[in-house]
Design a protein around this motif. Structure first.
Motif: not given
Length: 133
Positions: A29-49
């Motif tokens: 879910w966080q990866w999908e949010r990161f992939s969107e236009a408004g995604g941030t690197f915080q979302n990418l961090g959650y992908v790994f966390q």
């Protein structure tokens, strides 16, 4: 000896697996949010966390089992040592008077030492001396 697949072990395994599945779903879910236009690197961090959060229950089960095995081994060693000592008990002399000598720990004073740091170090030395009594 206990069976390998007891109901308790199956329940713990199911909870660990469910935690991993849920957390991997949250990572997706966080990866999908990161992939969107408004995604941030915080979302990418959650992908790994999130996967790490999912693995944590399994790690805790492993750690608790390891500590329990260590405790049982120590108890067995103490029981074996106690059994060996029961055969020939050693005479124990009662102390006539307990003697406690405590010398305070003194750190060398430096000219560039901070007064607050020196007071803290003195407090630590006093606590150490008190614990030694």
């Amino acid at each position: 000896m206990q069976g390998l697949f007891t109901p308790q072990r199956l329940a713990v395994g199911a909870v660990c697996l469910a935690a991993l599945v849920v957390c991997c779903g949250l990572a997706y879910w966080q990866w999908e949010r990161f992939s969107e236009a408004g995604g941030t690197f915080q979302n990418l961090g959650y992908v790994f966390q999130w996967p790490l959060f999912g693995l944590f229950p399994a790690f805790m089960v492993w750690r608790i089992r390891r500590l329990d095995a260590r405790r049982k081994a120590e108890e067995a060693a103490e029981a074996a040592a106690a059994g060996a000592h029961e055969a020939a008990p050693e005479p124990v002399a009662a102390p006539s008077k307990p003697v406690v000598t405590v010398e305070p720990v003194r750190a060398p004073a430096h000219d560039d030492e901070d007064d607050e740091l020196a007071a803290y170090n003195r407090m630590l030395a006093q606590l150490h001396a008190r614990d030694q009594r």
